[in-house]
Scaffold this motif. Structure first.
Motif, mmCIF file in Angstrom:
data_model
loop_
_atom_site.group_PDB
_atom_site.id
_atom_site.type_symbol
_atom_site.label_atom_id
_atom_site.label_comp_id
_atom_site.label_asym_id
_atom_site.label_seq_id
_atom_site.Cartn_x
_atom_site.Cartn_y
_atom_site.Cartn_z
ATOM 1 N N PRO A 12 10.613 20.853 1.302
ATOM 2 C CA PRO A 12 10.225 22.025 0.508
ATOM 3 C C PRO A 12 11.435 22.681 -0.144
ATOM 4 O O PRO A 12 12.531 22.693 0.405
ATOM 5 N N GLY A 13 11.216 23.206 -1.358
ATOM 6 C CA GLY A 13 12.275 23.921 -2.045
ATOM 7 C C GLY A 13 13.287 23.068 -2.744
ATOM 8 O O GLY A 13 14.349 23.542 -3.139
ATOM 9 N N THR A 14 13.002 21.783 -2.889
ATOM 10 C CA THR A 14 13.972 20.903 -3.542
ATOM 11 C C THR A 14 13.714 20.787 -5.034
ATOM 12 O O THR A 14 14.348 19.994 -5.714
ATOM 13 N N GLY A 15 12.778 21.543 -5.592
ATOM 14 C CA GLY A 15 12.541 21.494 -7.021
ATOM 15 C C GLY A 15 11.386 20.593 -7.365
ATOM 16 O O GLY A 15 10.689 20.068 -6.497
ATOM 17 N N PRO A 16 11.141 20.386 -8.673
ATOM 18 C CA PRO A 16 9.995 19.578 -9.099
ATOM 19 C C PRO A 16 10.153 18.120 -8.696
ATOM 20 O O PRO A 16 11.256 17.593 -8.627
ATOM 21 N N THR A 17 9.052 17.497 -8.386
ATOM 22 C CA THR A 17 9.078 16.089 -8.001
ATOM 23 C C THR A 17 8.479 15.194 -9.077
ATOM 24 O O THR A 17 8.406 13.989 -8.894
ATOM 25 N N ALA A 57 0.813 -1.223 0.000
ATOM 26 C CA ALA A 57 0.000 0.000 0.000
ATOM 27 C C ALA A 57 0.846 1.274 0.000
ATOM 28 O O ALA A 57 0.514 2.222 -0.720
ATOM 29 N N PRO A 58 1.960 1.358 0.779
ATOM 30 C CA PRO A 58 2.753 2.600 0.730
ATOM 31 C C PRO A 58 3.320 2.883 -0.661
ATOM 32 O O PRO A 58 3.387 4.046 -1.079
ATOM 33 N N LEU A 59 3.708 1.835 -1.380
ATOM 34 C CA LEU A 59 4.256 2.019 -2.725
ATOM 35 C C LEU A 59 3.168 2.502 -3.679
ATOM 36 O O LEU A 59 3.392 3.406 -4.496
ATOM 37 N N ALA A 60 1.983 1.897 -3.579
ATOM 38 C CA ALA A 60 0.882 2.309 -4.447
ATOM 39 C C ALA A 60 0.480 3.746 -4.175
ATOM 40 O O ALA A 60 0.193 4.508 -5.109
ATOM 41 N N ARG A 61 0.447 4.143 -2.900
ATOM 42 C CA ARG A 61 0.097 5.527 -2.566
ATOM 43 C C ARG A 61 1.110 6.500 -3.149
ATOM 44 O O ARG A 61 0.739 7.578 -3.656
ATOM 45 N N VAL A 66 9.627 5.694 0.035
ATOM 46 C CA VAL A 66 8.398 6.343 -0.436
ATOM 47 C C VAL A 66 7.631 7.014 0.695
ATOM 48 O O VAL A 66 6.732 7.829 0.436
ATOM 49 N N SER A 67 7.961 6.697 1.924
ATOM 50 C CA SER A 67 7.262 7.308 3.066
ATOM 51 C C SER A 67 7.975 8.547 3.581
ATOM 52 O O SER A 67 7.452 9.234 4.463
ATOM 53 N N ARG A 68 9.149 8.819 3.032
ATOM 54 C CA ARG A 68 9.926 9.959 3.491
ATOM 55 C C ARG A 68 9.245 11.254 3.059
ATOM 56 O O ARG A 68 8.867 11.400 1.900
ATOM 57 N N ALA A 89 0.150 9.428 -6.133
ATOM 58 C CA ALA A 89 0.400 10.859 -5.967
ATOM 59 C C ALA A 89 1.361 11.388 -7.031
ATOM 60 O O ALA A 89 1.320 12.569 -7.380
ATOM 61 N N TRP A 90 2.205 10.513 -7.561
ATOM 62 C CA TRP A 90 3.235 10.941 -8.521
ATOM 63 C C TRP A 90 2.687 11.011 -9.938
ATOM 64 O O TRP A 90 3.117 11.860 -10.726
#
Length: 316
Positions: free
Chosen positions: A195-200, A140-144, A189-191, A148-149
């Motif tokens: 903020p401010g690190t650029g596009p994800t 489930a954490p990987l799918a979440r 993936v849970s990390r 979002a990505w």
């Protein structure tokens, strides 16, 4: 001792227990649970059982010996028509339950070996990682993370197809190294994002509507499959059918023509996209048995194709 009932056709609780090879306490438990109804009571208030009670008691004990819960046992022994179906369903359900338990035990064993075999100065970190995992492990954490990505307007069918390729299924009987890889994947993936690190997300996501995202990921999946064959053969990244499919996909999404200028621009764009290399490295560790050559992943195939594009541009 012959299994003949008394002349009145009724067993006492002691007689029934003796013929079944069990204890009076067990017979009383099944009676009080409603699994073994008594036929009547004697004038002294003692339980009396009918002639069919012995076979029923033996069936109950056999089913309980297989680990079936009391409600399932009651359903099976109470049914007349369709009893075989009830038994089949109950056995199938118990097998699924046992399979899940066995998988959990195998993961626990591998996790314990991981902690046992690692250097003492790494044990605290290993314990923290594996202690955060459910057993059996959940994807489930990987799918979440991927939901979002991915582009927000991506069609459900395309999203599901991508998740099937991007979310690895944990092995039922993992090696300690595979437990560590999966634990690191979940931690990755849970990390929280800084903020401010650029596009994800890739630049292609910013303009991808429902149609574009479906075309993008269907085309990428095809190009990754095409790249898989030369990758398995150990070939260096080179132009060919896989690269053409890869470039055509991006051209279609942006409604552009596949020209040398477009390929140069695509190379620059993809080079500046956020990297997920660590994710795919861990996927390879999780899904590759010890000593085997890693299978291509969407991530490694993407990198191979980008390298092929750069190679073509460099030789132009």
């Amino acid at each position: 001792m012959p299994e003949t009932a008394p002349s009145d056709g009724l067993w006492s609780i002691g007689e029934l227990a003796e013929h079944a090879g069990t204890t009076v306490k067990t017979v009383r438990f099944y009676s009080d649970s409603g699994l073994l109804p008594e036929r009547t009571r004697s004038s002294g208030g003692h339980r009396r059982y009918g002639s069919d009670a012995l076979d029923r008691l033996r069936m109950i004990r056999s089913l309980r010996g297989l680990g079936l819960p009391v409600p399932e046992v009651r359903r099976i022994v109470d049914e007349r028509a369709g009893a075989d179906g009830a038994l089949e369903d109950a056995v199938a359900g118990q097998l699924r339950t046992l399979g899940s338990r066995l998988s959990a035990l195998r993961w626990q064993e591998a996790a314990l070996r991981l902690v046992q075999e690692c250097p003492p100065d790494e044990r605290a970190d290993r314990l923290r990682l594996v202690g955060a995992l459910a057993t059996p492990p959940s994807t489930a954490p990987l799918a979440r993370f991927w939901r979002a990505w991915l582009p927000p307007r991506m069609p459900a069918a395309s999203r599901t197809a991508f998740l099937e390729a991007a979310v690895p299924q944990p092995p039922d009987a993992p090696a300690p190294s595979q437990v560590l890889a999966f634990a690191r994947l979940c931690a990755l993936v849970s990390r929280p994002c800084t903020p401010g690190t650029g596009p994800t997300q890739p630049a292609a996501h910013s303009t991808a509507g429902a149609r574009e995202s479906a075309v993008l990921y269907a085309g990428l999946a095809e190009s990754y499959d095409l790249a898989g064959e030369p990758m398995r053969a150990g070939e260096a990244p080179t132009p060919g059918e896989a690269l053409d499919c890869f470039v055509t996909t991006y051209a279609s999404v942006t409604r552009s023509r596949d020209t040398p200028a477009f390929r140069r621009g695509l190379s620059r764009q993809l080079a500046s996209d956020p990297r997920l290399d660590r994710y795919w490295d861990l996927v390879a560790e999780l899904t590759t048995p010890d000593g085997a050559r890693p299978e291509p992943t969407p991530g490694t195939a993407h990198d191979w194709l980008l390298a092929a594009l750069d190679s073509q541009l460099a030789s132009a």
